[in-house]
Motif scaffolding. Structure first.
Motif, PDB file in Angstrom:
ATOM      1  N   ILE A 100       0.833  -1.197   0.000  1.00 33.90           N
ATOM      2  CA  ILE A 100       0.000   0.000   0.000  1.00 33.90           C
ATOM      3  C   ILE A 100       0.868   1.248   0.000  1.00 33.90           C
ATOM      4  O   ILE A 100       0.521   2.273  -0.580  1.00 33.90           O
ATOM      5  CB  ILE A 100      -0.956  -0.016   1.205  1.00 33.90           C
ATOM      6  N   GLY A 101       2.038   1.150   0.641  1.00 32.15           N
ATOM      7  CA  GLY A 101       2.956   2.282   0.625  1.00 32.15           C
ATOM      8  C   GLY A 101       3.457   2.609  -0.766  1.00 32.15           C
ATOM      9  O   GLY A 101       3.921   3.721  -1.032  1.00 32.15           O
ATOM     10  N   GLN A 102       3.360   1.660  -1.682  1.00 30.37           N
ATOM     11  CA  GLN A 102       3.812   1.871  -3.051  1.00 30.37           C
ATOM     12  C   GLN A 102       2.662   2.198  -3.996  1.00 30.37           C
ATOM     13  O   GLN A 102       2.858   2.398  -5.185  1.00 30.37           O
ATOM     14  CB  GLN A 102       4.535   0.603  -3.536  1.00 30.37           C
ATOM     15  N   GLY A 103       1.432   2.242  -3.471  1.00 27.87           N
ATOM     16  CA  GLY A 103       0.262   2.544  -4.296  1.00 27.87           C
ATOM     17  C   GLY A 103      -1.001   2.267  -3.514  1.00 27.87           C
ATOM     18  O   GLY A 103      -0.988   1.546  -2.517  1.00 27.87           O
ATOM     19  N   SER A 104      -2.105   2.833  -3.889  1.00 32.60           N
ATOM     20  CA  SER A 104      -3.346   2.718  -3.133  1.00 32.60           C
ATOM     21  C   SER A 104      -3.983   1.345  -3.291  1.00 32.60           C
ATOM     22  O   SER A 104      -3.729   0.626  -4.258  1.00 32.60           O
ATOM     23  CB  SER A 104      -4.323   3.804  -3.579  1.00 32.60           C
ATOM     24  N   ALA A 105      -4.845   1.002  -2.325  1.00 29.87           N
ATOM     25  CA  ALA A 105      -5.466  -0.323  -2.341  1.00 29.87           C
ATOM     26  C   ALA A 105      -6.968  -0.278  -2.134  1.00 29.87           C
ATOM     27  O   ALA A 105      -7.606  -1.318  -2.112  1.00 29.87           O
ATOM     28  CB  ALA A 105      -4.834  -1.194  -1.262  1.00 29.87           C
ATOM     29  N   ASP A 106      -7.533   0.908  -1.949  1.00 32.48           N
ATOM     30  CA  ASP A 106      -8.960   0.973  -1.647  1.00 32.48           C
ATOM     31  C   ASP A 106      -9.801   0.713  -2.890  1.00 32.48           C
ATOM     32  O   ASP A 106      -9.332   0.796  -4.016  1.00 32.48           O
ATOM     33  CB  ASP A 106      -9.314   2.319  -1.014  1.00 32.48           C
ATOM     34  N   ARG A 107     -11.064   0.390  -2.662  1.00 34.41           N
ATOM     35  CA  ARG A 107     -11.975   0.002  -3.741  1.00 34.41           C
ATOM     36  C   ARG A 107     -13.290   0.756  -3.594  1.00 34.41           C
ATOM     37  O   ARG A 107     -13.551   1.382  -2.561  1.00 34.41           O
ATOM     38  CB  ARG A 107     -12.253  -1.503  -3.686  1.00 34.41           C
ATOM     39  N   ILE A 108     -14.132   0.645  -4.613  1.00 30.20           N
ATOM     40  CA  ILE A 108     -15.427   1.316  -4.548  1.00 30.20           C
ATOM     41  C   ILE A 108     -16.536   0.362  -5.003  1.00 30.20           C
ATOM     42  O   ILE A 108     -16.292  -0.625  -5.698  1.00 30.20           O
ATOM     43  CB  ILE A 108     -15.455   2.592  -5.418  1.00 30.20           C
ATOM     44  N   GLY A 109     -17.770   0.681  -4.578  1.00 27.47           N
ATOM     45  CA  GLY A 109     -18.957  -0.005  -5.074  1.00 27.47           C
ATOM     46  C   GLY A 109     -18.958  -1.496  -4.851  1.00 27.47           C
ATOM     47  O   GLY A 109     -18.684  -1.994  -3.753  1.00 27.47           O
ATOM     48  N   ILE A 110     -19.247  -2.248  -5.902  1.00 29.49           N
ATOM     49  CA  ILE A 110     -19.428  -3.690  -5.811  1.00 29.49           C
ATOM     50  C   ILE A 110     -18.164  -4.396  -5.335  1.00 29.49           C
ATOM     51  O   ILE A 110     -18.214  -5.495  -4.770  1.00 29.49           O
ATOM     52  CB  ILE A 110     -19.880  -4.267  -7.188  1.00 29.49           C
ATOM     53  N   GLU A 111     -17.007  -3.758  -5.527  1.00 32.76           N
ATOM     54  CA  GLU A 111     -15.753  -4.345  -5.055  1.00 32.76           C
ATOM     55  C   GLU A 111     -15.695  -4.403  -3.526  1.00 32.76           C
ATOM     56  O   GLU A 111     -14.827  -5.072  -2.973  1.00 32.76           O
ATOM     57  CB  GLU A 111     -14.566  -3.543  -5.578  1.00 32.76           C
ATOM     58  N   CYS A 112     -16.607  -3.705  -2.869  1.00 33.79           N
ATOM     59  CA  CYS A 112     -16.661  -3.693  -1.411  1.00 33.79           C
ATOM     60  C   CYS A 112     -17.731  -4.637  -0.865  1.00 33.79           C
ATOM     61  O   CYS A 112     -18.034  -4.613   0.330  1.00 33.79           O
ATOM     62  CB  CYS A 112     -16.930  -2.273  -0.917  1.00 33.79           C
ATOM     63  N   HIS A 113     -18.316  -5.462  -1.722  1.00 34.22           N
ATOM     64  CA  HIS A 113     -19.341  -6.416  -1.301  1.00 34.22           C
ATOM     65  C   HIS A 113     -18.763  -7.368  -0.259  1.00 34.22           C
ATOM     66  O   HIS A 113     -17.547  -7.605  -0.206  1.00 34.22           O
ATOM     67  CB  HIS A 113     -19.839  -7.197  -2.524  1.00 34.22           C
ATOM     68  N   GLU A 114     -19.640  -7.954   0.561  1.00 36.01           N
ATOM     69  CA  GLU A 114     -19.170  -8.840   1.618  1.00 36.01           C
ATOM     70  C   GLU A 114     -18.419 -10.058   1.089  1.00 36.01           C
ATOM     71  O   GLU A 114     -17.663 -10.689   1.834  1.00 36.01           O
ATOM     72  CB  GLU A 114     -20.323  -9.283   2.511  1.00 36.01           C
ATOM     73  N   ASN A 115     -18.584 -10.397  -0.171  1.00 38.24           N
ATOM     74  CA  ASN A 115     -17.778 -11.480  -0.747  1.00 38.24           C
ATOM     75  C   ASN A 115     -16.290 -11.158  -0.681  1.00 38.24           C
ATOM     76  O   ASN A 115     -15.445 -12.059  -0.648  1.00 38.24           O
ATOM     77  CB  ASN A 115     -18.168 -11.719  -2.204  1.00 38.24           C
ATOM     78  N   PHE A 116     -15.962  -9.863  -0.679  1.00 36.59           N
ATOM     79  CA  PHE A 116     -14.565  -9.437  -0.688  1.00 36.59           C
ATOM     80  C   PHE A 116     -14.117  -8.838   0.639  1.00 36.59           C
ATOM     81  O   PHE A 116     -12.928  -8.853   0.948  1.00 36.59           O
ATOM     82  CB  PHE A 116     -14.357  -8.399  -1.801  1.00 36.59           C
ATOM     83  N   THR A 117     -15.059  -8.315   1.429  1.00 37.99           N
ATOM     84  CA  THR A 117     -14.697  -7.655   2.680  1.00 37.99           C
ATOM     85  C   THR A 117     -15.249  -8.356   3.919  1.00 37.99           C
ATOM     86  O   THR A 117     -14.982  -7.933   5.045  1.00 37.99           O
ATOM     87  CB  THR A 117     -15.203  -6.201   2.683  1.00 37.99           C
ATOM     88  N   GLY A 118     -16.023  -9.414   3.714  1.00 34.39           N
ATOM     89  CA  GLY A 118     -16.592 -10.121   4.849  1.00 34.39           C
ATOM     90  C   GLY A 118     -17.769  -9.379   5.456  1.00 34.39           C
ATOM     91  O   GLY A 118     -18.396  -8.522   4.827  1.00 34.39           O
ATOM     92  N   ARG A 119     -18.054  -9.709   6.691  1.00 31.34           N
ATOM     93  CA  ARG A 119     -19.190  -9.107   7.390  1.00 31.34           C
ATOM     94  C   ARG A 119     -18.673  -8.343   8.609  1.00 31.34           C
ATOM     95  O   ARG A 119     -17.465  -8.246   8.827  1.00 31.34           O
ATOM     96  CB  ARG A 119     -20.194 -10.195   7.777  1.00 31.34           C
ATOM     97  N   HIS A 120     -19.569  -7.825   9.422  1.00 34.10           N
ATOM     98  CA  HIS A 120     -19.156  -7.006  10.553  1.00 34.10           C
ATOM     99  C   HIS A 120     -18.326  -7.809  11.556  1.00 34.10           C
ATOM    100  O   HIS A 120     -18.678  -8.939  11.918  1.00 34.10           O
ATOM    101  CB  HIS A 120     -20.370  -6.435  11.277  1.00 34.10           C
ATOM    102  N   PHE A 121     -17.241  -7.209  12.012  1.00 34.02           N
ATOM    103  CA  PHE A 121     -16.393  -7.799  13.045  1.00 34.02           C
ATOM    104  C   PHE A 121     -17.169  -7.801  14.359  1.00 34.02           C
ATOM    105  O   PHE A 121     -17.555  -6.755  14.876  1.00 34.02           O
ATOM    106  CB  PHE A 121     -15.106  -6.988  13.165  1.00 34.02           C
TER     107      PHE A 121
END
Length: 387
Positions: A100-121
């Motif tokens: 991440i220090g060499q470039g950004s890693a954040d995402r938007i929209g459907i890329e943030c679906h729970e399939n990729f980010t999981g559910r609430h901790f």
């Protein structure tokens, strides 16, 4: 500077253990910057501008987010409410702090679906509708939502987390439900000049003694370890469309904003009525720590002391009762609203080291490591929690 301490007084000697927050430290942080024009109004408007970050460290959560250049039309047109934000229990994109220090890693929209980010901790099993804890009722387990309210006038058989409830009893909220605990993020407001809704630059700071530790979110010092958790910002309406997400990683030497945890509430327990051996033995609880006053005579009775909080007081009178009455069954078991299943747990869902014995029948090995992950500790296991 914030200082939290635990003080023990024994035989006239003052022994103090203190931890403190300095002006800079290794924090955990989710940075939102990789929009590359996709989420910006145009390439002519702050094309490489960072939207900001959400940081978590030592009982504090703070954010600095600038939504002024976001093109909101690319998202759901109904997304005009303030934004909710949560810690999710996954990040599947393999990013590390070093990459991440060499470039950004954040995402938007459907890329943030729970399939990729999981559910609430949700390690404390507050069990909201998007909890990631498998032992919640909606996920096949037996723990109902906000179960800490069961057998009380506040119980409504549904997840009950808002800032007021969180102040009343923190265990009703998922650890990762940041907007439930602290309120939503102001992202948009009406501009009387242009007669339209525009994004704003917003900053806020929150703190509580029930916040997740940064060592849990990003364990170890190896910057090549893949991120395990993510921070997801959602539309604030009922649909909760994911808008932005980013991995939570270590951020070296981040500035720590000042925060005053001072709370005037004090609870003092005096054991003098138990007999002359215990005269002047007191325990004082405040939000700054626990103070023990153990006179020499009482200290000579035991080589080691332990302290547990039990969930019932079955006697009519206040004050100290005889030792033979301090039976764990009479006192309702150790206060355990997060269902850790410590020995003598008072949780309705624990029995002899088994969670949900009549359903999923999960054997639990209780382990409380205060310095590493106090969220594995029973609330009533006070001595283990303070180390």
């Amino acid at each position: 500077m914030l200082t939290m301490s635990v003080t023990v007084i024994s035989s006239g000697l003052l022994l103090a253990l203190c931890t403190h927050i300095t002006n800079a430290a290794v924090t955990t942080q989710a940075t939102f910057s990789n929009y590359l024009g996709n989420a910006l109004a145009s390439k002519d408007t702050a094309y490489d501008k960072k939207v900001g970050y959400v940081a978590i460290y030592a009982n504090l959560v703070w954010y600095d987010l600038d939504f002024s250049a976001i093109d909101w039309t690319q998202f759901d047109s109904n997304c005009t409410e303030d934004l909710s934000f949560h810690i999710h229990d996954k990040w599947t994109y393999g990013d590390t702090a070093q990459s991440i220090g060499q470039g950004s890693a954040d995402r938007i929209g459907i890329e943030c679906h729970e399939n990729f980010t999981g559910r609430h901790f949700d390690p404390w099993m507050a069990c909201g509708p998007t909890s990631g804890n498998a032992e919640c009722l909606d996920n096949g387990g037996c723990i109902p939502p906000s179960s800490v309210y069961e057998d009380s006038e506040f119980y409504i058989d549904q997840y009950s987390c808002d800032p007021e409830n969180f102040d009343l009893i923190a265990y009703a909220c998922e650890v990762g439900d940041l907007s439930g605990k602290y309120g939503t993020i102001l992202a948009m407001e009406w501009d009387n000049t242009t007669n339209e809704t525009v994004g704003v630059h917003t900053w806020d700071l929150h703190g509580s003694y029930w916040e997740v530790q940064e060592t849990v979110l990003a364990p170890g010092l190896d910057n090549n370890l893949p991120a395990q958790f993510s921070l997801v910002i959602h539309c604030g309406d009922a649909d909760g469309e994911p808008l932005f997400c980013a991995p939570i990683v270590r951020e070296n030497e981040a500035a720590i904003p000042p925060f005053d945890f001072t709370d005037p509430d004090t609870i003092e327990m005096d054991f003098s009525d138990a007999g002359s051996d215990y005269e002047n033995l007191t325990i004082t609880f405040t939000n700054e720590g626990i103070t023990f006053n153990v006179p020499a005579r009482a200290g000579a009775l035991c080589n080691e002391w332990s302290l547990e909080l039990y969930q019932e007081w079955p006697f009519y009178e206040e004050g100290v009762t005889a030792l033979e009455n301090c039976d764990t069954e009479l006192l309702g078991g150790i206060y355990d609203p997060t269902h850790t299943c410590i020995a003598d747990s008072g949780s309705l869902y624990c029995q002899d080291g088994v969670r949900c014995p009549d359903q999923t029948n999960i054997s639990v090995t209780y382990e409380c490591i205060a310095d590493d992950n106090y969220q594995g500790c029973a609330v009533g296991d006070i001595f283990s929690r303070i180390g």
